[in-house]
Design an enzyme around this catalytic site. Structure first.
Site, PDB file in Angstrom:
ATOM      1  N   PHE A  28      38.154  33.514  45.720  1.00 18.78           N
ATOM      2  CA  PHE A  28      37.612  33.769  44.393  1.00 18.78           C
ATOM      3  C   PHE A  28      36.976  32.466  43.890  1.00 18.78           C
ATOM      4  O   PHE A  28      37.616  31.413  43.943  1.00 18.78           O
ATOM      5  CB  PHE A  28      38.742  34.228  43.465  1.00 18.78           C
ATOM      6  N   ASP A  66      47.619  31.830  45.868  1.00 20.99           N
ATOM      7  CA  ASP A  66      47.082  32.610  44.754  1.00 20.99           C
ATOM      8  C   ASP A  66      47.501  34.060  44.994  1.00 20.99           C
ATOM      9  O   ASP A  66      47.093  34.681  45.982  1.00 20.99           O
ATOM     10  CB  ASP A  66      45.552  32.474  44.706  1.00 20.99           C
ATOM     11  N   TYR A  82      47.348  40.584  34.374  1.00 17.77           N
ATOM     12  CA  TYR A  82      46.544  41.717  33.871  1.00 17.77           C
ATOM     13  C   TYR A  82      46.090  42.691  34.955  1.00 17.77           C
ATOM     14  O   TYR A  82      45.499  43.709  34.645  1.00 17.77           O
ATOM     15  CB  TYR A  82      45.331  41.227  33.059  1.00 17.77           C
ATOM     16  N   LYS A  83      46.354  42.378  36.221  1.00 16.96           N
ATOM     17  CA  LYS A  83      45.908  43.290  37.290  1.00 16.96           C
ATOM     18  C   LYS A  83      47.022  44.290  37.587  1.00 16.96           C
ATOM     19  O   LYS A  83      47.292  45.179  36.787  1.00 16.96           O
ATOM     20  CB  LYS A  83      45.507  42.507  38.530  1.00 16.96           C
ATOM     21  N   ARG A 130      34.383  48.190  44.642  1.00 18.96           N
ATOM     22  CA  ARG A 130      35.803  47.952  44.897  1.00 18.96           C
ATOM     23  C   ARG A 130      36.639  49.035  44.235  1.00 18.96           C
ATOM     24  O   ARG A 130      36.428  49.379  43.073  1.00 18.96           O
ATOM     25  CB  ARG A 130      36.176  46.601  44.269  1.00 18.96           C
TER      26      ARG A 130
END
Ligand SMILES: Cc1ncc(COP(=O)(O)O)c(C=O)c1O
Length: 410
Positions: free
Chosen positions: A126, A195, A220-221, A369
């Site tokens: 990322f 990560d 938040y995922k 995605r």
């Protein structure tokens, strides 16, 4: 024989996690396949936040830092999260964002290996992670070295002080073998910062079992903590006595309310804090974790893989001949909890899908995605999503100028 909608309904009926869907507030006209970007809203969170605002803030006022436990919430919520990560309660703290926490952890780890000049990271991680790696290297006078994720273990040498990797890649969903890579890192005397953005709440993490040193994850995922929910930091117990993080704000001080001139680090993982916790976000995140009560993470991982396998099978059957490609590994054991499909008009196709109530996201240049929150996504949702994609591709419904115009967030 291709798998049918009836087959998918049968899979849902025998799904050990099927009861968990009722823990979420979901629009039955929407198929939500973007829990890898923003998890769905667990029931009870809205009411809890209202309660915190009206009672704890409105009535309790400043007293709530003590009386409602706001002050200790980063560690309390960390302890609640720890079992989902395969960690001990004293090894996890909830605070700030992934990028900021990654910065803190990379500097902390680099300071533990002062004589080694290389920070090793992965190409294609990322971008925020690699921007931070680059900046940390410049700040500390080290060298940032980037290699493909699969070559990291080979690339570690006597100069490597710190290695950082995504456990699940945000685009390809490729999973790194945490135990194996960590072992290779330790064999060369280096430290690793994982990560977990696409892992926490999605896969069966064993941070202690794999001897990970440090990790940072996302609220938040797959943990469904709400937009901008606080991130989490893991520090292995064996390192807790030697931490020296760079953002020495007062919340990481041993006794913030003595207002000493000098900085004295707090004991344990609390030293990783910097600033006043964002209590409303913390409240939403803390309550959201209730959705995992009694849930086996092994089952979560198993279902996530099965949903991904289903999407791939249906892709092969219906989408491959319509110009889609697969940008995710077929081997479920090496795949996280999302499937990435490519299409040259992927952005417009995703916009057309969203207009029909099938929500995924798009990662430039051409990746659509689809993430599977195992607590609430059903097999039938994956089936219906693929039918919708096929219809959009066959009918050319994506071929509209308005759909191609990029919005700020994709
Ligand atoms: C793998 C990964 N790392 C880092 C980040 C950045 O997170 P934050 O905005 O919390 O800093 C994200 C965000 O989606 C991500 O997916």
């Amino acid at each position: 024989m291709p798998i049918t909608r009836d087959d998918c309904q049968a899979l849902d009926a025998s799904d050990p996690l099927r009861a968990c869907r009722a823990r979420f507030k979901l629009d039955e006209n929407v198929i939500y396949l973007d829990g890898n970007s923003l998890g769905a809203l667990p029931r009870g969170v809205a009411q809890h936040v209202v309660n915190v605002v009206e009672r704890e803030w409105g009535e309790g006022l400043i007293r709530s830092w003590n009386e409602a436990g706001w002050y200790v919430s980063p560690a309390r919520v960390g302890a609640k999260l720890a079992p989902l990560l395969g960690a001990k309660p004293n090894e996890v703290i909830v605070t700030e964002s992934i990028s900021i926490n990654l910065f803190k952890l990379l500097v902390t780890a680099a300071r533990m290996r002062p004589d080694r000049k290389v920070i090793l990271a992965e190409h294609g991680n990322f971008p925020s992670d690699n921007h931070i790696v680059d900046s940390v290297a410049r700040l500390l006078g080290k060298e940032a070295r980037f290699v493909p994720a699969g070559e990291v273990a080979k690339a570690i040498d006597a100069d490597t002080g710190v290695v950082t990797l995504s456990h699940v890649n945000y685009r390809s969903a490729e999973v790194q073998d945490m135990a194996l890579v960590t072992q290779a890192v330790h064999a060369k005397g280096a430290l690793i910062v994982w990560d977990l953005a696409h892992s926490s709440g999605a896969v069966d993490l064993q941070l202690d079992g794999t001897k990970a040193d440090f990790a940072v994850g996302c609220g938040y995922k797959f943990l469904n903590g709400g937009p901008g929910a606080p991130s989490h930091i893991f520090v292995a117990e064996r390192h807790l006595g030697a931490l020296d993080q760079p953002l020495t704000g007062w919340f990481g001080h041993a006794e913030p309310f003595r207002f000493d001139d000098g900085y004295r680090r707090a004991d344990g993982v609390r030293h990783m804090l910097c600033s006043t916790p964002q209590i409303l976000s913390m409240a939403a995140f803390e309550k959201a974790l209730d959705a995992f009560e009694g849930v086996s993470m092994a089952e979560v991982e198993r279902k996530g893989r099965a949903l991904g396998d289903l999407m791939i099978e249906l892709h092969d059957e219906f989408l491959a001949r319509l110009g889609c490609g697969l940008a995710t590994l077929r081997d479920a054991k090496r795949r996280g909890n999302h499937v990435s499909l490519t299409h040259e008009a992927g952005y417009a196709v995703m916009r057309a899908l969203i207009e029909r109530g099938v929500i995924g996201d798009f990662r430039a240049p051409d990746v659509m995605r689809f993430g599977f929150g195992p607590l609430y996504v059903r097999y039938v949702d994956v089936h219906d999503a693929v039918v919708a994609i096929a219809d959009i591709l066959e009918s050319g419904a994506f071929n509209q100028k308005a759909l191609a115009a990029r919005q700020a967030v994709t």
